[in-house]
Scaffold this active site. Structure first.
Site, PDB file in Angstrom:
ATOM      1  CB  SER A 147      -0.913  -0.177   1.128  1.00  0.00           C
ATOM      2  OG  SER A 147      -1.289   1.376   1.692  1.00  0.00           O
ATOM      3  CE1 TYR A 160      -4.502  -1.207   5.225  1.00  0.00           C
ATOM      4  CE2 TYR A 160      -3.376   0.792   4.445  1.00  0.00           C
ATOM      5  CZ  TYR A 160      -4.171  -0.333   3.965  1.00  0.00           C
ATOM      6  OH  TYR A 160      -4.195  -0.757   2.892  1.00  0.00           O
TER       7      TYR A 160
END
Length: 277
Positions: A147, A160
């Site tokens: 990501s 995250y």
């Protein structure tokens, strides 16, 4: 056959997160290219919707699976091979977000879930399928999804980001291991930027960002899926997808401090304003 002339008609690919978002678009794209897809998701309804959207429903097999359940994951390759005989590739797309919260406000159960799904789920699935992929005569492929948050420290997304940075380095390390043993299996780690999915829509709403502005900034998931598949089929070790991901990737090469400031400028004032800071 895909647009580059590659015959995928006898190929079987496992795609996690196939019940929505990028995973759904990857599954649909692969089926449109002639492949058979074993679509994996924890959401049975989402998988059924994906099946209805395919160009050929006979080449989409839905499998309900919690990739954070190690025991279930270990037995999963046997289920797929019993139904579809072989597997040519694994697209690890599934992941879950972190609510935009500072570190001190995220409870331990959520941290554990983030790591089990985003990191360990990918690791367990990859290790489970790797022996089967190595049996394929022309070599199999593995896709690892990181990501933008694994490139730069975005406010309110520390755990995250940590899970996505960890899974990226797992992908890079696996590629090195397989290169060292002269395996035909390729590993591609993809770093997507902002892709217009339900996750991004909900995040923009939580931050108070106008939807039209957020959508205009993001890449369409169908385009992202096409680029991700092409990178995996080409056997690229690393692929960056999206204008913002390329911008952060370039900034990070110049200066980690620069990418940090860019991340703060992009969402910091929304995150901390919404928290009353």
């Amino acid at each position: 056959m895909d647009v580059d002339g590659r015959d995928l008609s006898n190929k079987v690919f496992v795609v996690t997160g196939a019940g929505n978002g990028i995973g759904r678009c990857v599954a649909l794209d692969l089926v449109s290219r002639g492949a058979t897809v074993a679509g994996v998701d924890i959401n049975e309804i989402g998988l059924a919707e994906t099946g209805h959207l395919t160009s050929d429903a006979s080449r989409f097999r839905p499998y309900v699976l919690d990739i954070g359940d190690q025991q279930a994951v270990q037995g999963f390759p046997g289920r797929v091979r019993a139904d579809l005989e072989h597997v040519d590739g694994l697209f690890n797309i599934a992941g879950i977000p972190q609510d935009t919260q500072p570190i001190a406000e995220v409870d331990d159960d959520r941290i554990d879930l983030l790591m089990r799904v985003n990191y360990f789920g990918t690791v367990w699935l990859t290790r489970a399928f790797l022996p089967h992929l190595e049996q394929r005569p022309d070599g199999g492929l593995i896709l690892i999804t990181s990501s933008l948050s694994g490139l730069a420290p975005f406010p309110g997304a520390a755990f995250y980001g940590a899970s996505k940075a960890a899974v990226a380095f797992f992908g890079y390390g696996l590629a090195q291991d397989l290169r060292g043993k002269k395996s035909k299996v390729t590993v591609t780690t993809v770093i997507p930027g902002t892709i217009w999915t339900d996750l991004v829509r909900k995040t923009s709403q939580a931050l108070g960002t106008p939807e039209a502005l957020a959508k205009g900034f993001a890449m369409a998931p169908e385009k992202a899926a096409r680029l991700i598949i092409d990178a995996a089929l080409d056997g690229r070790v690393r692929a960056v997808v999206g204008k913002d991901a390329h911008a952060f990737n370039g900034a990070r090469r110049l200066s980690s401090r620069l990418s940090e400031r860019m991340a703060y400028a992009q969402v910091g004032r929304f995150v901390y304003r919404s928290k009353g800071r």
